[in-house]
Design a protein around this motif. Structure first.
Motif, PDB file in Angstrom:
ATOM      1  N   ARG A 195      69.384 -11.951 -41.703  1.00 54.83           N
ATOM      2  CA  ARG A 195      70.330 -12.598 -42.614  1.00 54.83           C
ATOM      3  C   ARG A 195      69.803 -13.998 -42.899  1.00 54.83           C
ATOM      4  O   ARG A 195      69.475 -14.740 -41.968  1.00 54.83           O
ATOM      5  N   ILE A 207      69.391  -9.284 -37.232  1.00 50.48           N
ATOM      6  CA  ILE A 207      70.680  -8.602 -37.100  1.00 50.48           C
ATOM      7  C   ILE A 207      70.452  -7.111 -36.830  1.00 50.48           C
ATOM      8  O   ILE A 207      69.320  -6.634 -36.883  1.00 50.48           O
ATOM      9  N   PHE A 247      79.077 -14.357 -32.133  1.00 55.24           N
ATOM     10  CA  PHE A 247      77.994 -13.885 -32.988  1.00 55.24           C
ATOM     11  C   PHE A 247      78.239 -12.427 -33.320  1.00 55.24           C
ATOM     12  O   PHE A 247      78.430 -11.606 -32.429  1.00 55.24           O
ATOM     13  N   PRO A 266      76.469  -9.328 -34.552  1.00 56.64           N
ATOM     14  CA  PRO A 266      75.084  -8.888 -34.720  1.00 56.64           C
ATOM     15  C   PRO A 266      74.856  -8.031 -35.965  1.00 56.64           C
ATOM     16  O   PRO A 266      73.722  -7.852 -36.393  1.00 56.64           O
ATOM     17  N   VAL A 267      75.936  -7.508 -36.538  1.00 55.21           N
ATOM     18  CA  VAL A 267      75.768  -6.681 -37.739  1.00 55.21           C
ATOM     19  C   VAL A 267      75.601  -7.548 -38.980  1.00 55.21           C
ATOM     20  O   VAL A 267      74.751  -7.285 -39.835  1.00 55.21           O
ATOM     21  N   THR A 268      76.402  -8.603 -39.066  1.00 57.11           N
ATOM     22  CA  THR A 268      76.339  -9.434 -40.269  1.00 57.11           C
ATOM     23  C   THR A 268      75.500 -10.685 -40.074  1.00 57.11           C
ATOM     24  O   THR A 268      75.124 -11.341 -41.034  1.00 57.11           O
ATOM     25  N   GLY A 269      75.223 -11.049 -38.825  1.00 51.92           N
ATOM     26  CA  GLY A 269      74.459 -12.262 -38.540  1.00 51.92           C
ATOM     27  C   GLY A 269      75.304 -13.520 -38.593  1.00 51.92           C
ATOM     28  O   GLY A 269      74.793 -14.624 -38.499  1.00 51.92           O
ATOM     29  N   GLU A 270      76.634 -13.356 -38.740  1.00 47.33           N
ATOM     30  CA  GLU A 270      77.505 -14.537 -38.829  1.00 47.33           C
ATOM     31  C   GLU A 270      77.799 -15.117 -37.449  1.00 47.33           C
ATOM     32  O   GLU A 270      77.941 -14.363 -36.479  1.00 47.33           O
ATOM     33  N   SER A 271      77.922 -16.443 -37.386  1.00 43.50           N
ATOM     34  CA  SER A 271      78.315 -17.118 -36.146  1.00 43.50           C
ATOM     35  C   SER A 271      79.575 -17.932 -36.409  1.00 43.50           C
ATOM     36  O   SER A 271      79.760 -18.457 -37.512  1.00 43.50           O
ATOM     37  N   GLU A 312      83.374  -1.663 -40.200  1.00 43.84           N
ATOM     38  CA  GLU A 312      82.126  -2.300 -39.782  1.00 43.84           C
ATOM     39  C   GLU A 312      81.299  -2.767 -40.972  1.00 43.84           C
ATOM     40  O   GLU A 312      80.618  -3.771 -40.936  1.00 43.84           O
ATOM     41  N   ALA A 352      81.263  -7.152 -45.404  1.00 45.83           N
ATOM     42  CA  ALA A 352      80.430  -8.334 -45.143  1.00 45.83           C
ATOM     43  C   ALA A 352      81.243  -9.457 -44.553  1.00 45.83           C
ATOM     44  O   ALA A 352      82.417  -9.555 -44.794  1.00 45.83           O
TER      45      ALA A 352
END
Lengths: 348, 86
Positions: free
Chosen positions: A227, A243, B16, B18-23, B83, B86
């Motif tokens: 990402r 990811i 975190f 891990p699927v979207t990479g968002e923190s 899941e 986004a």
């Protein structure tokens, strides 16, 4: 067992705000465990930073731009090959792939191996053909239209809503919010990269990239999704995180299975608010952020070299999720003599 | 109400996905609530635990808790959300 030593030439040593992948590829090759390497840089301009990174690049030769034609390029490689005994070349620019694909057999006769997509694969994935690609392989792609002049620009208003993306055939893309901006972007990008220009539907969402390696028979050798966390005004990732999106990985495996892609690649993806993935572009080469793949456990450039050398490569099955890359720029101090050497003699 | 299994929560309160990479970062009480959600405690059990530990009243807790759950839900961090979003 003694490791073989391979002489590997790498292009893309530039590092402007849209950096070339060369230096990252070389860092990966330096960390290869299956071979030792001597790195030969191939440059187009005298100020490409990789030329002066002597801890990474053993020697650099300038090579002619793709516009000079394949005969001139071949002649240059005959000269380089006499001195360097190259085993592998890794081209890293979209624009140079066409001549390298054309020269693949001739270079092989000289003992130089590459692992590139076929001409058919290269042409089929071209952004000019993205609509057809999406239909053929059942992938969501943004609606796009190829234009060669501005006379038809006004008709775009009925086909696309604003904003729309104006893209060059190799590089550059801008968002246009009015027909005047479309015209301005058309002129700017076509002056730099030529025609045609691609008009693409703007997809709102989050940007992701996947890099990987296909064995040319439909098998996925490597795949790492990322990402983008920090995006420059050129749309380039200046920071990103690995990811584990299974949907993205399956899309990648499907792409490799159905196209039998041969070589490294980068998929540019957009996920909209409904979670649908759109394929924006397929770059037929390794991306500048390839070192993240090494950092998470998949040394893709090393695997690519082994495939080029005809060795059997075991597919990677795992990688570390949540690892980040944070890019930085670095001012090197360079003696003028070195600049002269590469500028005047074309080698350093 | 369950936090998705794949969501990583650090001791310092960084989430975190891990699927979207968002923190996301949360404050210490947020981290405490996340850990209780992790342990699959009910809303009632979470309410009791927080009210017993901090000097706040039930209406204030309820409002803040629902806001917090709303934010987790909006960011697709709870088990009952798709899941793929986004």
């Amino acid at each position: 067992m003694k490791k073989p030593k391979l002489n590997i030439a790498v292009t893309g040593l530039n590092a402007i705000d849209s950096p070339g992948p060369g230096v990252s590829v070389i860092r990966a090759l330096r960390e290869a465990t299956s071979f030792d390497t001597r790195i030969i840089g191939l440059s187009y301009e005298s100020l490409e930073p990789g030329i002066y990174m002597h801890d990474l690049v053993d020697r650099t030769y300038s090579i002619p731009y793709p516009t000079a034609g394949t005969d001139t390029l071949l002649e240059r490689f005959e000269y380089i090959q006499e001195r360097e005994k190259l085993d592998v070349i890794i081209p890293n620019f979209d624009a140079e792939l066409y001549p390298f694909i054309k020269l693949e057999n001739k270079l092989k006769e000289m003992g130089i191996h590459m692992f590139l997509p076929t001409m058919h694969q290269f042409e089929e994935r071209h952004k000019v053909n993205l609509n057809e690609f999406g239909k053929k392989y059942g992938v969501h792609v943004p609606k796009s239209k190829v234009i060669y002049d501005l006379n038809t620009a006004h008709s775009l208003v009925s086909e696309f809503s604003f904003p729309m993306i104006v893209k060059g055939k190799f590089y550059d893309a801008s968002i246009a919010y009015s027909i005047e901006q479309v015209k301005s972007c058309f002129n700017k990008i076509s002056a730099k990269w030529g025609l045609p220009i691609i008009i693409q539907e703007f997809i709102h969402g989050t940007e992701f990239n996947v890099t990987g390696l296909g064995d040319g028979k439909g098998k996925t050798i490597a795949a790492v999704p990322m990402r983008k966390q920090y995006i420059t005004d050129k749309g380039k990732a200046w920071g990103g995180i690995s990811i584990s999106d299974e949907k993205m990985l399956e899309m990648t495996r499907k792409f490799l299975r159905t196209t039998k892609w041969r070589g490294g690649f980068e998929l540019e993806l957009m996920k909209n608010k409904d979670g649908e993935l759109y394929l924006l572009e397929i770059n037929p080469r390794l991306p500048a952020w390839i070192y993240l793949a090494v950092g998470v456990g998949q040394n893709i450039p090393e695997a690519l070299v082994n495939l080029a050398m005809g060795r059997t490569v075991k597919p990677f099955t795992d990688y570390a999720v949540g690892k980040m890359f944070v890019r930085y720029s670095w001012d090197m101090i360079v003696d003028r003599e070195e600049f002269e050497q590469i500028s005047i003699y074309g080698e350093l | 109400m369950k936090l998705k299994k794949n969501i990583a929560v650090s001791e310092a309160g960084l989430l975190f996905n891990p699927v979207t990479g968002e923190s996301f970062s949360v404050n210490p009480i947020g981290t405490e609530i996340l850990n209780l959600l992790r342990e699959e405690k009910t809303d009632e059990q979470i309410r009791s635990a927080i009210l017993a530990k901090y000097s706040t009243d039930n209406p204030t807790f309820e409002k803040d808790y629902q806001d917090f759950i709303g934010i987790l839900s909006h960011n697709n961090l709870l088990e009952n959300h798709e899941e793929t979003k986004a």
